[in-house]
Design a protein around this motif. Structure first.
Motif, mmCIF file in Angstrom:
data_model
loop_
_atom_site.group_PDB
_atom_site.id
_atom_site.type_symbol
_atom_site.label_atom_id
_atom_site.label_comp_id
_atom_site.label_asym_id
_atom_site.label_seq_id
_atom_site.Cartn_x
_atom_site.Cartn_y
_atom_site.Cartn_z
ATOM 1 N N MET A 44 0.650 -1.180 0.311
ATOM 2 C CA MET A 44 -0.288 0.213 -0.237
ATOM 3 C C MET A 44 0.981 1.002 0.164
ATOM 4 N N PRO A 45 0.893 1.589 -1.018
ATOM 5 C CA PRO A 45 1.721 2.482 -1.242
ATOM 6 C C PRO A 45 1.340 4.678 -0.795
ATOM 7 N N TYR A 46 0.226 4.179 -0.083
ATOM 8 C CA TYR A 46 -1.050 5.125 0.544
ATOM 9 C C TYR A 46 -1.445 4.419 1.293
ATOM 10 N N MET A 47 -1.569 4.977 2.857
ATOM 11 C CA MET A 47 -2.582 4.841 4.337
ATOM 12 C C MET A 47 -4.232 5.572 2.938
ATOM 13 N N ARG A 49 -8.223 5.619 3.381
ATOM 14 C CA ARG A 49 -7.940 7.289 3.997
ATOM 15 C C ARG A 49 -8.989 7.571 5.216
ATOM 16 N N SER A 52 -4.211 8.331 7.872
ATOM 17 C CA SER A 52 -2.781 9.280 7.767
ATOM 18 C C SER A 52 -2.544 9.677 8.955
ATOM 19 N N TRP A 69 6.915 4.445 5.770
ATOM 20 C CA TRP A 69 7.665 5.221 5.406
ATOM 21 C C TRP A 69 6.756 6.667 5.553
ATOM 22 N N ARG A 71 6.859 9.270 3.996
ATOM 23 C CA ARG A 71 6.078 10.687 3.176
ATOM 24 C C ARG A 71 4.862 9.498 2.365
ATOM 25 N N LYS A 72 4.049 10.175 1.652
ATOM 26 C CA LYS A 72 3.266 9.386 0.950
ATOM 27 C C LYS A 72 4.121 9.054 -0.393
ATOM 28 N N ALA A 73 3.333 7.246 -0.589
ATOM 29 C CA ALA A 73 4.181 6.799 -2.589
ATOM 30 C C ALA A 73 5.424 6.371 -1.676
ATOM 31 N N LYS A 74 5.667 5.539 -0.648
ATOM 32 C CA LYS A 74 6.823 5.324 -0.755
ATOM 33 C C LYS A 74 8.514 6.528 -0.372
ATOM 34 N N ASN A 75 8.242 7.758 0.211
ATOM 35 C CA ASN A 75 8.518 8.455 0.319
ATOM 36 C C ASN A 75 9.548 8.993 1.375
#
Length: 83
Positions: A44-47, A49, A52, A69, A71-75
């Protein structure tokens, strides 16, 4: 909180991790509130809804590893958790 070996729902399906929304200074009350279940092999690259910056406690099952991570999108910075 459940132990790593306890992460199995009633139907016996394996769960790799559970994240909890409620926090408490008392250990026996940490794993409370809404629960986000992470099945094996999830990516899941984003948590989802509403999750977060909300998870306050987590439990990782045996033979599993959870990478998160900052930050979002595995950053951003990452951190790995295991049983």
């Amino acid at each position: 909180c459940p132990t790593a070996a306890d992460l199995r729902p009633a139907n016996g399906t394996r769960v790799c991790a559970q994240l909890y929304a409620d926090n408490s200074p008392y250990y026996d009350q940490c794993c409370a509130g809404d629960v986000l279940v992470v099945p094996p092999g999830s990516d899941m690259p984003y948590m989802p809804r509403g999750w977060s910056a909300r998870a306050s406690s987590l439990v990782v099952g045996t033979k599993c590893e959870l990478t998160v991570w900052s930050r979002k999108a595995k950053n951003g910075k990452s951190r790995r958790f295991s049983a």
